[in-house]
Design a protein around this motif. Structure first.
Motif, PDB file in Angstrom:
ATOM      1  N   TYR A   1       0.839  -1.233  -0.218  1.00 18.97           N
ATOM      2  CA  TYR A   1      -0.091   0.219  -0.082  1.00 18.97           C
ATOM      3  C   TYR A   1       1.193   1.003  -0.255  1.00 18.97           C
ATOM      4  O   TYR A   1       0.613   1.881  -0.562  1.00 18.97           O
ATOM      5  CB  TYR A   1      -0.821  -0.107   1.256  1.00 18.97           C
TER       6      TYR A   1
ATOM      7  N   SER B   1       1.036   4.358  -2.327  1.00 16.04           N
ATOM      8  CA  SER B   1       1.029   5.846  -2.251  1.00 16.04           C
ATOM      9  C   SER B   1       2.218   6.267  -3.250  1.00 16.04           C
ATOM     10  O   SER B   1       1.554   7.591  -3.623  1.00 16.04           O
ATOM     11  CB  SER B   1       1.238   6.048  -0.814  1.00 16.04           C
TER      12      SER B   1
ATOM     13  N   PRO C   1     -13.282  11.771  -7.582  1.00 14.53           N
ATOM     14  CA  PRO C   1     -14.262  11.642  -6.565  1.00 14.53           C
ATOM     15  C   PRO C   1     -13.333  10.076  -5.743  1.00 14.53           C
ATOM     16  O   PRO C   1     -14.275  10.092  -4.386  1.00 14.53           O
ATOM     17  CB  PRO C   1     -13.935   9.802  -7.979  1.00 14.53           C
ATOM     18  N   LEU C   2     -12.161  10.174  -5.289  1.00 19.14           N
ATOM     19  CA  LEU C   2     -11.768  10.091  -4.084  1.00 19.14           C
ATOM     20  C   LEU C   2     -12.457  10.572  -3.200  1.00 19.14           C
ATOM     21  O   LEU C   2     -12.608  10.022  -1.409  1.00 19.14           O
ATOM     22  CB  LEU C   2     -10.147   9.848  -3.775  1.00 19.14           C
TER      23      LEU C   2
ATOM     24  N   THR D   1     -16.144  10.548  -2.405  1.00 24.09           N
ATOM     25  CA  THR D   1     -16.869   9.625  -1.647  1.00 24.09           C
ATOM     26  C   THR D   1     -16.023   8.812   0.027  1.00 24.09           C
ATOM     27  O   THR D   1     -17.114   8.798   1.043  1.00 24.09           O
ATOM     28  CB  THR D   1     -16.045   7.977  -2.251  1.00 24.09           C
ATOM     29  N   MET D   2     -14.568   9.600  -0.030  1.00 21.64           N
ATOM     30  CA  MET D   2     -14.073   9.460   1.310  1.00 21.64           C
ATOM     31  C   MET D   2     -15.381  10.407   2.296  1.00 21.64           C
ATOM     32  O   MET D   2     -15.076   9.531   3.767  1.00 21.64           O
ATOM     33  CB  MET D   2     -12.532   9.518   1.230  1.00 21.64           C
TER      34      MET D   2
ATOM     35  N   LEU E   1     -18.656   9.035   3.121  1.00 22.28           N
ATOM     36  CA  LEU E   1     -18.568   7.873   3.872  1.00 22.28           C
ATOM     37  C   LEU E   1     -19.416   7.531   5.327  1.00 22.28           C
ATOM     38  O   LEU E   1     -19.340   6.936   5.929  1.00 22.28           O
ATOM     39  CB  LEU E   1     -17.632   7.142   4.324  1.00 22.28           C
TER      40      LEU E   1
ATOM     41  N   PHE F   1     -12.760   3.914  -7.838  1.00 22.75           N
ATOM     42  CA  PHE F   1     -12.684   4.479  -6.348  1.00 22.75           C
ATOM     43  C   PHE F   1     -13.645   4.756  -5.795  1.00 22.75           C
ATOM     44  O   PHE F   1     -13.030   4.024  -4.379  1.00 22.75           O
ATOM     45  CB  PHE F   1     -11.350   5.688  -6.855  1.00 22.75           C
ATOM     46  N   THR F   2     -14.335   4.691  -6.376  1.00 21.58           N
ATOM     47  CA  THR F   2     -15.786   4.983  -5.097  1.00 21.58           C
ATOM     48  C   THR F   2     -16.324   3.810  -4.742  1.00 21.58           C
ATOM     49  O   THR F   2     -16.688   3.665  -3.373  1.00 21.58           O
ATOM     50  CB  THR F   2     -16.798   6.186  -6.173  1.00 21.58           C
TER      51      THR F   2
ATOM     52  N   ILE G   1     -13.768   2.730  -2.013  1.00 21.55           N
ATOM     53  CA  ILE G   1     -14.003   3.722  -0.474  1.00 21.55           C
ATOM     54  C   ILE G   1     -15.214   2.771  -0.006  1.00 21.55           C
ATOM     55  O   ILE G   1     -15.214   2.652   1.097  1.00 21.55           O
ATOM     56  CB  ILE G   1     -14.048   4.874  -1.032  1.00 21.55           C
ATOM     57  N   PHE G   2     -16.349   2.438  -0.983  1.00 18.11           N
ATOM     58  CA  PHE G   2     -17.396   2.110   0.096  1.00 18.11           C
ATOM     59  C   PHE G   2     -17.120   1.215   0.413  1.00 18.11           C
ATOM     60  O   PHE G   2     -18.723   0.744   0.939  1.00 18.11           O
ATOM     61  CB  PHE G   2     -18.965   2.795  -1.216  1.00 18.11           C
TER      62      PHE G   2
ATOM     63  N   PHE H   1     -15.768  -0.128   2.192  1.00 18.87           N
ATOM     64  CA  PHE H   1     -15.500  -0.052   3.795  1.00 18.87           C
ATOM     65  C   PHE H   1     -16.479  -0.501   4.760  1.00 18.87           C
ATOM     66  O   PHE H   1     -15.854  -0.833   5.951  1.00 18.87           O
ATOM     67  CB  PHE H   1     -14.278   1.261   4.187  1.00 18.87           C
TER      68      PHE H   1
ATOM     69  N   PRO I   1      -8.636  -4.843   1.272  1.00 22.36           N
ATOM     70  CA  PRO I   1      -7.646  -4.473   0.922  1.00 22.36           C
ATOM     71  C   PRO I   1      -7.820  -3.323  -0.798  1.00 22.36           C
ATOM     72  O   PRO I   1      -7.355  -2.577  -0.574  1.00 22.36           O
ATOM     73  CB  PRO I   1      -7.151  -5.621  -0.400  1.00 22.36           C
TER      74      PRO I   1
ATOM     75  N   TYR J   1     -10.269  -1.004   0.020  1.00 16.79           N
ATOM     76  CA  TYR J   1     -10.261   0.189   0.630  1.00 16.79           C
ATOM     77  C   TYR J   1      -9.079   1.058   0.612  1.00 16.79           C
ATOM     78  O   TYR J   1      -8.054   1.950   0.359  1.00 16.79           O
ATOM     79  CB  TYR J   1     -11.301  -0.162   1.839  1.00 16.79           C
ATOM     80  N   LYS J   2      -8.190   0.119   1.671  1.00 13.63           N
ATOM     81  CA  LYS J   2      -6.685   0.096   1.227  1.00 13.63           C
ATOM     82  C   LYS J   2      -6.166   0.913   0.722  1.00 13.63           C
ATOM     83  O   LYS J   2      -4.876   1.799   0.883  1.00 13.63           O
ATOM     84  CB  LYS J   2      -5.979  -0.946   2.529  1.00 13.63           C
ATOM     85  N   PHE J   3      -5.826   0.309  -0.685  1.00 15.57           N
ATOM     86  CA  PHE J   3      -5.311   0.693  -1.948  1.00 15.57           C
ATOM     87  C   PHE J   3      -6.215   2.028  -2.323  1.00 15.57           C
ATOM     88  O   PHE J   3      -5.106   2.391  -2.252  1.00 15.57           O
ATOM     89  CB  PHE J   3      -5.215  -0.421  -2.980  1.00 15.57           C
ATOM     90  N   ALA J   4      -7.411   2.249  -2.369  1.00 12.72           N
ATOM     91  CA  ALA J   4      -7.874   3.205  -2.639  1.00 12.72           C
ATOM     92  C   ALA J   4      -7.610   4.892  -1.635  1.00 12.72           C
ATOM     93  O   ALA J   4      -7.242   5.855  -1.999  1.00 12.72           O
ATOM     94  CB  ALA J   4      -9.135   2.933  -2.613  1.00 12.72           C
ATOM     95  N   GLU J   5      -7.640   3.486   0.080  1.00 10.35           N
ATOM     96  CA  GLU J   5      -7.183   5.409   0.981  1.00 10.35           C
ATOM     97  C   GLU J   5      -5.080   6.130   0.220  1.00 10.35           C
ATOM     98  O   GLU J   5      -4.848   7.073   0.307  1.00 10.35           O
ATOM     99  CB  GLU J   5      -6.770   4.190   1.889  1.00 10.35           C
ATOM    100  N   GLN J   6      -4.349   4.769   0.489  1.00  8.09           N
ATOM    101  CA  GLN J   6      -2.940   5.164   0.007  1.00  8.09           C
ATOM    102  C   GLN J   6      -3.004   5.585  -1.425  1.00  8.09           C
ATOM    103  O   GLN J   6      -2.209   6.648  -1.470  1.00  8.09           O
ATOM    104  CB  GLN J   6      -2.251   4.062  -0.035  1.00  8.09           C
TER     105      GLN J   6
END
Lengths: 232, 212
Positions: free
Chosen positions: A71, A75, A123-124, A127-128, A131, B16-17, B20-21, B23, B29, B31-36
């Motif tokens: 991960y 990043s 979108p990130l 969406t974040m 949530l 990505f949407t 994240i959802f 979660f 994995p 979610y973790k990938f999209a988060e990073q």
């Protein structure tokens, strides 16, 4: 020496900035605007420092194959890709070192940096934050659970504001006679926001500003020096 | 080709949407990938934005194209570079000098700004004649505004223990604060729900074309 000179610098710089407010003539006015420009530039480097630190931490995780290093790699790769796109072809109307990238923009419809922004960051981020709409329900339960008069006040105000700002609210109280129009939900919401809520916001702002003024003075005269870290 | 890239962009956004959802089910994995990726892209965006909107116009452009008139800018440039020395343990102490300039300027500016906008202006706005309101509702509101502000400030006065009669204004201050927090909470809920509707709209309209 490693602490005294920085403390002296903070004192002098802070004093100049404050004095310039009361002496709006040269050289104070000029020094003040110069310092503000310097502040912008140096703060910019501070953000670069934060970014380098992020790269350092993630690179270390990838290099040492720490837990979940994949991960960190994701990043790093996304950071490097967007930075390269931004540096090479710029962003929005800003030119990069290879110009505006007309050829690549014609291929993908916009600059690569803006393409990543629109299809990645937008979108990130939305969406974040959306949530939270789900988690706020459980938070609302905890916040709204009727324990005391104060929590009742919070609950009632939140419900009135939510209803008053949606189309459902006016529908609920549309039957009220004109003499009771004050209780019509949109009007009640306006009243709450204009008077009691503003009063509390004002109290918070004024109290916080007094705190900030006190802290600023402590920093300028050197009583507060934690921002310099340890003596190392 | 543009339309193909546009479709690809939509699919990236959808990936990505949904990641994240995911979660909402549990940490996974995707979610973790999209988060990073979000962290990396946001940090990169911040850097590029900073370079083009702060560092180039205020520093680099002036130093490169009009050096003779901007020699003094070598000072912030040097201080900025000294700031980066924080990453080298043996030279870390040198970063305290630019930090001192930044902190000194920031506290000077913020002290004056907060004194003017958040203290004096708010104080002036509270000094109103409550009876000057045009309607009864306004008059009641004006009284609430004055009482709420005074009691709210009194609540934040921590230098003396509030007992007996002295605790009454503090308690009234808490009521006003609760009303304000309730209003803020309501707005936050609405903002988040609005974002959620936006994302669902994106999925159902732009991706699945179920709604128009």
């Amino acid at each position: 020496m490693k602490r005294t000179i920085p403390l002296l610098i903070t004192f002098i710089v802070g004093l100049i900035v404050i004095s310039s407010e009361f002496i709006p003539h040269r050289p104070f006015s000029m020094i003040n605007s110069t310092l503000e420009n310097w502040y912008l530039s140096i703060s910019g480097f501070a953000i670069v420092l934060g970014l380098l630190s992020l790269v350092q931490v993630n690179s270390s995780k990838v290099y040492h194959k720490a837990e979940n290093w994949q991960y960190s790699l994701a990043s790093l790769v996304s950071l490097v890709v967007i930075v390269i796109f931004g540096v090479l072809w710029g962003m929005e109307d800003q030119r990069g070192i290879l110009g505006n990238g007309e050829a690549i923009s014609a291929f993908i419809g916009k600059k690569p940096f803006d393409y990543l922004f629109d299809n990645g960051i937008t979108p990130l981020s939305s969406t974040m934050f959306s949530l939270l709409a789900f988690f706020i329900a459980s938070a609302a339960y905890r916040a709204f659970i009727i324990r005391s008069f104060e929590s009742n006040l919070l609950m009632i105000t939140a419900v009135i504001v939510i209803l008053g700002r949606t189309s459902f609210g006016p529908m609920l109280t549309s039957w009220l006679p004109k003499s009771l129009s004050f209780l019509h939900l949109p009007n009640l919401t306006d009243f709450i926001l204009t008077y009691p809520s503003s009063a509390a916001q004002r109290a918070i702002l004024m109290s916080a500003s007094l705190g900030i003024i006190g802290s600023s003075l402590r920093i300028i005269i050197g009583l507060e020096r934690s921002y310099l870290g340890s003596d190392e | 080709m543009v339309s193909t890239m546009s479709v690809l962009g939509t699919w990236i956004g959808v990936f990505f949407t949904l990641s994240i959802f995911s979660f909402l089910f549990k940490d996974n994995p995707f979610y973790k990938f999209a988060e990073q990726v979000f962290i990396g892209l946001s940090a990169g965006y911040g850097l590029i934005y900073l370079i083009y909107n702060v560092l180039i116009p205020n520093l680099f452009h002036k130093l490169i194209f009009d050096f003779s008139h901007n020699v003094i800018l070598l000072i912030p440039a040097t201080l900025g570079l000294m700031m980066l020395l924080r990453l080298i343990p043996s030279l870390q102490w040198l970063s305290k000098y630019p930090l001192a300039v930044v902190i000194g300027t920031a506290v000077g500016i913020s002290m004056l700004r907060y004194m003017q906008s958040d203290f004096l202006n708010q104080l002036t706005a509270t000094m109103i004649n409550p009876l000057a309101g045009a309607t009864k509702v306004e008059i009641v509101g004006n009284f609430l505004l004055i009482i709420g502000t005074i009691c709210g400030i009194y609540f934040f006065y921590f230098s003396r223990k509030k007992e007996g009669i002295y605790s009454v204004p503090s308690r009234i201050g808490i009521w006003f604060l609760m009303i304000s927090f309730g209003a803020s909470f309501g707005y936050t809920v609405m903002a988040r729900v609005s974002l959620l509707i936006g994302r669902l709209d994106f999925l159902l309209k732009d991706w699945l074309h179920i709604i128009k």
